[in-house]
Motif scaffolding. Structure first.
Motif, PDB file in Angstrom:
ATOM      1  N   ASP A  76      -5.341  56.960 111.587  1.00  0.00           N
ATOM      2  CA  ASP A  76      -6.604  57.429 112.176  1.00  0.00           C
ATOM      3  C   ASP A  76      -7.029  58.763 111.565  1.00  0.00           C
ATOM      4  O   ASP A  76      -8.195  58.977 111.264  1.00  0.00           O
ATOM      5  CB  ASP A  76      -6.468  57.582 113.697  1.00  0.00           C
ATOM      6  N   PHE A  77      -6.069  59.666 111.410  1.00  0.00           N
ATOM      7  CA  PHE A  77      -6.396  60.969 110.805  1.00  0.00           C
ATOM      8  C   PHE A  77      -6.862  60.769 109.366  1.00  0.00           C
ATOM      9  O   PHE A  77      -7.827  61.394 108.924  1.00  0.00           O
ATOM     10  CB  PHE A  77      -5.184  61.897 110.856  1.00  0.00           C
ATOM     11  N   TYR A  78      -6.174  59.915 108.645  1.00  0.00           N
ATOM     12  CA  TYR A  78      -6.581  59.632 107.255  1.00  0.00           C
ATOM     13  C   TYR A  78      -8.056  59.208 107.200  1.00  0.00           C
ATOM     14  O   TYR A  78      -8.765  59.511 106.246  1.00  0.00           O
ATOM     15  CB  TYR A  78      -5.711  58.525 106.648  1.00  0.00           C
ATOM     16  N   ASN A 118      -2.423  64.914 102.874  1.00  0.00           N
ATOM     17  CA  ASN A 118      -1.805  63.582 103.044  1.00  0.00           C
ATOM     18  C   ASN A 118      -0.395  63.668 103.609  1.00  0.00           C
ATOM     19  O   ASN A 118       0.004  62.834 104.422  1.00  0.00           O
ATOM     20  CB  ASN A 118      -1.735  62.849 101.700  1.00  0.00           C
ATOM     21  N   SER A 119       0.352  64.672 103.160  1.00  0.00           N
ATOM     22  CA  SER A 119       1.712  64.819 103.669  1.00  0.00           C
ATOM     23  C   SER A 119       1.758  65.742 104.882  1.00  0.00           C
ATOM     24  O   SER A 119       2.557  65.545 105.794  1.00  0.00           O
ATOM     25  CB  SER A 119       2.643  65.354 102.573  1.00  0.00           C
ATOM     26  N   ALA A 120       0.868  66.739 104.907  1.00  0.00           N
ATOM     27  CA  ALA A 120       0.869  67.681 106.037  1.00  0.00           C
ATOM     28  C   ALA A 120       0.691  66.943 107.357  1.00  0.00           C
ATOM     29  O   ALA A 120       1.396  67.210 108.329  1.00  0.00           O
ATOM     30  CB  ALA A 120      -0.244  68.714 105.849  1.00  0.00           C
ATOM     31  N   ILE A 121      -0.243  66.005 107.382  1.00  0.00           N
ATOM     32  CA  ILE A 121      -0.514  65.329 108.647  1.00  0.00           C
ATOM     33  C   ILE A 121       0.672  64.453 109.048  1.00  0.00           C
ATOM     34  O   ILE A 121       0.990  64.333 110.235  1.00  0.00           O
ATOM     35  CB  ILE A 121      -1.835  64.522 108.586  1.00  0.00           C
ATOM     36  N   ALA A 122       1.344  63.883 108.068  1.00  0.00           N
ATOM     37  CA  ALA A 122       2.509  63.052 108.369  1.00  0.00           C
ATOM     38  C   ALA A 122       3.632  63.925 108.937  1.00  0.00           C
ATOM     39  O   ALA A 122       4.251  63.594 109.956  1.00  0.00           O
ATOM     40  CB  ALA A 122       2.976  62.324 107.118  1.00  0.00           C
ATOM     41  N   GLN A 123       3.874  65.047 108.302  1.00  0.00           N
ATOM     42  CA  GLN A 123       4.964  65.904 108.745  1.00  0.00           C
ATOM     43  C   GLN A 123       4.670  66.496 110.130  1.00  0.00           C
ATOM     44  O   GLN A 123       5.560  66.606 110.977  1.00  0.00           O
ATOM     45  CB  GLN A 123       5.234  66.992 107.705  1.00  0.00           C
ATOM     46  N   ALA A 124       3.413  66.860 110.363  1.00  0.00           N
ATOM     47  CA  ALA A 124       3.050  67.386 111.687  1.00  0.00           C
ATOM     48  C   ALA A 124       3.202  66.295 112.748  1.00  0.00           C
ATOM     49  O   ALA A 124       3.694  66.549 113.855  1.00  0.00           O
ATOM     50  CB  ALA A 124       1.614  67.917 111.668  1.00  0.00           C
ATOM     51  N   TYR A 125       2.809  65.088 112.398  1.00  0.00           N
ATOM     52  CA  TYR A 125       2.909  63.977 113.343  1.00  0.00           C
ATOM     53  C   TYR A 125       4.358  63.768 113.794  1.00  0.00           C
ATOM     54  O   TYR A 125       4.641  63.664 114.996  1.00  0.00           O
ATOM     55  CB  TYR A 125       2.365  62.700 112.711  1.00  0.00           C
ATOM     56  N   THR A 146      -2.956  75.730 104.072  1.00  0.00           N
ATOM     57  CA  THR A 146      -4.219  75.329 104.686  1.00  0.00           C
ATOM     58  C   THR A 146      -4.109  73.917 105.257  1.00  0.00           C
ATOM     59  O   THR A 146      -4.500  73.668 106.401  1.00  0.00           O
ATOM     60  CB  THR A 146      -5.358  75.347 103.643  1.00  0.00           C
ATOM     61  N   ALA A 147      -3.577  73.033 104.455  1.00  0.00           N
ATOM     62  CA  ALA A 147      -3.452  71.638 104.890  1.00  0.00           C
ATOM     63  C   ALA A 147      -2.568  71.550 106.129  1.00  0.00           C
ATOM     64  O   ALA A 147      -2.909  70.876 107.113  1.00  0.00           O
ATOM     65  CB  ALA A 147      -2.870  70.792 103.760  1.00  0.00           C
ATOM     66  N   LEU A 148      -1.448  72.256 106.096  1.00  0.00           N
ATOM     67  CA  LEU A 148      -0.531  72.177 107.231  1.00  0.00           C
ATOM     68  C   LEU A 148      -1.160  72.781 108.485  1.00  0.00           C
ATOM     69  O   LEU A 148      -0.984  72.255 109.587  1.00  0.00           O
ATOM     70  CB  LEU A 148       0.787  72.886 106.903  1.00  0.00           C
ATOM     71  N   SER A 149      -1.901  73.870 108.326  1.00  0.00           N
ATOM     72  CA  SER A 149      -2.515  74.486 109.508  1.00  0.00           C
ATOM     73  C   SER A 149      -3.549  73.532 110.123  1.00  0.00           C
ATOM     74  O   SER A 149      -3.673  73.452 111.348  1.00  0.00           O
ATOM     75  CB  SER A 149      -3.118  75.843 109.174  1.00  0.00           C
ATOM     76  N   MET A 150      -4.269  72.797 109.271  1.00  0.00           N
ATOM     77  CA  MET A 150      -5.210  71.802 109.802  1.00  0.00           C
ATOM     78  C   MET A 150      -4.475  70.726 110.583  1.00  0.00           C
ATOM     79  O   MET A 150      -4.892  70.328 111.669  1.00  0.00           O
ATOM     80  CB  MET A 150      -5.968  71.115 108.653  1.00  0.00           C
ATOM     81  N   ALA A 151      -3.395  70.252 109.991  1.00  0.00           N
ATOM     82  CA  ALA A 151      -2.634  69.164 110.612  1.00  0.00           C
ATOM     83  C   ALA A 151      -2.032  69.615 111.937  1.00  0.00           C
ATOM     84  O   ALA A 151      -2.066  68.885 112.932  1.00  0.00           O
ATOM     85  CB  ALA A 151      -1.545  68.686 109.657  1.00  0.00           C
ATOM     86  N   CYS A 152      -1.483  70.827 111.956  1.00  0.00           N
ATOM     87  CA  CYS A 152      -0.867  71.335 113.185  1.00  0.00           C
ATOM     88  C   CYS A 152      -1.915  71.552 114.270  1.00  0.00           C
ATOM     89  O   CYS A 152      -1.664  71.304 115.446  1.00  0.00           O
ATOM     90  CB  CYS A 152      -0.128  72.639 112.901  1.00  0.00           C
ATOM     91  N   SER A 153      -3.068  72.041 113.869  1.00  0.00           N
ATOM     92  CA  SER A 153      -4.134  72.263 114.833  1.00  0.00           C
ATOM     93  C   SER A 153      -4.521  70.934 115.487  1.00  0.00           C
ATOM     94  O   SER A 153      -4.741  70.857 116.698  1.00  0.00           O
ATOM     95  CB  SER A 153      -5.320  72.901 114.110  1.00  0.00           C
ATOM     96  N   LEU A 240       6.546  60.211  99.085  1.00  0.00           N
ATOM     97  CA  LEU A 240       6.274  58.996  99.853  1.00  0.00           C
ATOM     98  C   LEU A 240       4.896  59.075 100.513  1.00  0.00           C
ATOM     99  O   LEU A 240       4.075  58.161 100.387  1.00  0.00           O
ATOM    100  CB  LEU A 240       7.362  58.799 100.914  1.00  0.00           C
ATOM    101  N   HIS A 241       4.650  60.180 101.221  1.00  0.00           N
ATOM    102  CA  HIS A 241       3.347  60.303 101.907  1.00  0.00           C
ATOM    103  C   HIS A 241       2.197  60.309 100.892  1.00  0.00           C
ATOM    104  O   HIS A 241       1.130  59.759 101.132  1.00  0.00           O
ATOM    105  CB  HIS A 241       3.298  61.582 102.740  1.00  0.00           C
TER     106      HIS A 241
END
Lengths: 455, 455
Positions: A76-78, A118-125, A146-153, A240-241
């Motif tokens: 869904d996030f993708y 792509n990987s940030a959202i997977a790792q945060a999930y 930046t990517a990780l902060s978006m995913a964590c938010s 992988l991600h």
């Protein structure tokens, strides 16, 4: 057929990948395992779980399953920023007057500006699934942070970013983007960790390095209740991600009956290239196709083309597991005139192994030539590319010009990982004729190799 | 039906607009003509052709043809970065817990970072067709200058940009993007023009304004062989080109059977809003639909909500034709704490006339509230929006929250014109609690009105 190919190929949402592609399943010789830095024994799942999330450890160690389902929440996030376009570079082809057909997969159309999301959202999930409070990480140029902060938010996780001090100071905008997403950003090395204090004592006034920032982030993760460490490249799980890039690309190309002859990507830690090539390399390893793969790295940080293949430290503080990779030694820091990312001393174990087996080529390019390609590309394709991505553009243009000489109609595919919005200082240097190239001497490289562990 | 709507609706290339939509054809009362500043007579085509390209003058004066064909070369360029996605804001809806259905048309996925490219490429094309050497223009925040430099680079036209001096100094990155595309960028006011010298003599040390920069650009265009002046907003021709936004949006919505109740856009000079609403307003004017249109402007530069409707100068140097518009007076400059664009003193004649007839609403919002909406949006929708665009987000969220109160399932459409990558200084102020609101006093507005010509 060619006439029917649009400028941009977008998959529909129901054509989007539902599984990541694990290229390790196709490798006869598997990438070497991570080792415990104290015992030099392969890290067990249990040991790794002290640092990484459980499910991510499982993915890190899985050399067998070719397809790993993408959880629905991540799918869904993708959908928020994917599918990314596969672009036929008609305008560039015309400008170069080449018979080559050039395609690029553009990953910059999201606020993090690159494929890192792509990987940030997977790792945060997976961190959220595990019930964690938050994660820690390091960032250099700032794309990963930046990517990780978006995913964590998105998942309402706390996010602590250690940002290499020189970037923290030179890229205040990157810092503000991370703050917009609620992350805390600490310049590294800092006084907030034991390892940071040690490094500062040994090197007062240091402007930091990725290796230092990793050590600090790992220390905080392993000493804080409910936190784990996450990483934006190098690791198997990250490749992988990132395979979502390759799977989308392959689906789009198959749909239009396009077979690439050459697949090109820039390589720092190796995640974007590894992701792009995964399903294609899988075919190749199974003997079903015949592609050429080219990893492009900066001449100033040439881990594949001039590095050594062996076990090395992943971080400066030597607190992380050891990885077998092409490396310049964990003490290696690219010279100060090196712009942009691709500055990590080592290369993903997966890519290192593929390269060592002769399944992938590597090429190094100087940064002035890279920015020339970047500008040429920007002017006709309408995207101002990140310096990192422009390494791939450089070699794609070189290969297209070879086709012009030989008259070959090769199909060239390259990964365009991000935008250069936050790299205008480097572009300014280039415009002002102040950009220089640097190639490390053999002596400098030898000093880096000397710091490698004896395994 | 709702279940079947994807996160992002992309048209295929053959569904993309082949014609711009000229809303003037549907207006019973046409927008007032431009006047010669000396004679106060309507500008003739011949007079206008001294300043603007021939074909653009034709478009400027065409109040009759509803559909204007988009030349093939422009359609091809559009394919480089269009169609833009129409996004269903599922994540924002969920976060707000509103029964409203929210859609936005995102125009930020190109290197210029905004919708401005839609008109820049058209204006550059007609300049090239006319055999010109180049064009001149002004830019404030830099979005328009960036877009024009990209377009000129594509057609190999010279591009001279006068950039408001304070932006030139505060936004060096924007300047470098323009230089990447080969444009020359001069801080305005400058010593390179007569009008610039005059302004500098009268206001030494001034940091410039859009009105000054326009005067300089027009002077250079009219005094240089083979040059014309081009403008990024306000004019009828610009709204016409921007109608590609609205036509794409309407095609996508029609395809999925979606009818918006509310259509919201930010308004500075009015081009993005005018472009977004054109085909919808056309339906409305023909009595075939019943939409509500809301223009959102900054409380610090409130031309529609607190301005006067009458003829005014378009530039500080008073060298341009006069336009009938809602205006704050050509001497009005928003207070220094105003961030981002939307700082022009007047509003497009088309939108002014529609507003005056009660066919469109207007609302002004304070910038702190705008940045709150921007951050809320960024955290769930994954796009860090430009401050300009965030004015529309603010009102879209306000309207969605009203739906939550009343339980109405309204369909809200808004225009998301660009990314905030180059506005991180403003975001930083916001994060640090240093952002302030400013509402001009009646006395300040009266001073602006006093400078209007007596017509």
């Amino acid at each position: 057929m060619s006439e029917a190919i649009p400028y941009k190929i977008y998959l529909s949402e129901d054509e989007m990948p539902k599984e990541w592609y694990n290229v390790r399943a196709d490798m006869k010789v598997k990438p070497a395992p991570l080792l415990n830095p104290a015992t030099h024994e392969p890290m067990t799942a249990e040991e790794l779980e002290g640092v990484f999330c459980k499910e991510l450890v499982k993915q890190e160690l899985d050399n067998d399953n070719r397809y790993i389902p993408i959880p629905q929440e991540i799918q869904d996030f993708y959908k928020m920023y994917r599918p990314s376009p596969l672009v036929r570079a008609y305008c560039l082809e015309k400008k170069l007057d080449t018979p080559a057909k050039i395609y690029y997969k553009f990953e910059g159309n999201n606020t993090s500006g690159s494929h890192k999301l792509n990987s940030a959202i997977a790792q945060a999930y997976y961190a959220k699934q595990q019930g964690l409070k938050g994660v820690t990480t390091e960032t250099g140029a700032g794309q990963w942070g930046t990517a990780l902060s978006m995913a964590c938010s998105y998942f309402e996780l706390d996010c602590k970013v250690f940002m290499v001090k020189c970037s923290y100071e030179q890229k205040p905008f990157r810092r503000e983007v991370m703050r917009t997403y609620g992350a805390s950003v600490t310049p590294s090395p800092s006084e907030t960790t034991e390892v940071g204090k040690k490094i500062l004592a040994a090197h007062p006034g240091t402007s930091g390095s990725l290796g230092c920032a990793i050590s600090e982030a790992v220390e905080v993760a392993t000493h804080s209740e409910g936190y784990r460490y996450v990483l934006g490249s190098v690791l198997n799980q990250v490749l992988l991600h990132q395979s979502v890039i390759g799977v989308e690309t392959k689906t789009a190309m198959d749909k239009y009956g396009i077979k690439p002859d050459l697949i090109i990507g820039c390589a720092g830690g190796g995640s974007n290239l590894g992701g792009l090539i995964s399903p294609f390399m899988g075919e190749q390893l199974r003997g079903e196709a015949d592609y050429r793969f080219i990893a492009v790295e900066p001449a100033s940080c040439p881990s594949l083309t001039r590095g050594r293949y062996g076990y090395d430290f992943c971080d400066t503080g030597m607190v992380c597991p050891l990885a077998k990779m092409y490396t310049l030694g964990s003490g290696f820091i690219p010279s100060a005139n090196h712009a942009g990312g691709l500055r990590y001393h080592g290369m993903s174990s997966v890519l290192s192994e593929l390269y060592d087996q002769g399944l992938m080529e590597a090429r190094s390019v100087g940064q002035t030539a890279v920015f020339e390609a970047a500008e040429q590309f920007a002017r006709v394709e309408g995207i101002l590319p990140a310096p990192e991505s422009s390494h791939a553009i450089r070699v794609a243009i070189d290969e297209a010009m070879k086709c012009k000489e030989t008259g070959e109609e090769k199909t060239i595919l390259f990964g365009l990982t991000g935008t250069g919005y936050f790299d205008m200082v480097a572009y300014e240097k280039f415009h002002n004729g102040e950009m220089t190239d640097y190639i490390p001497t053999d002596e400098e490289l030898a000093a880096g190799f000397a710091g490698m562990p004896q395994i």
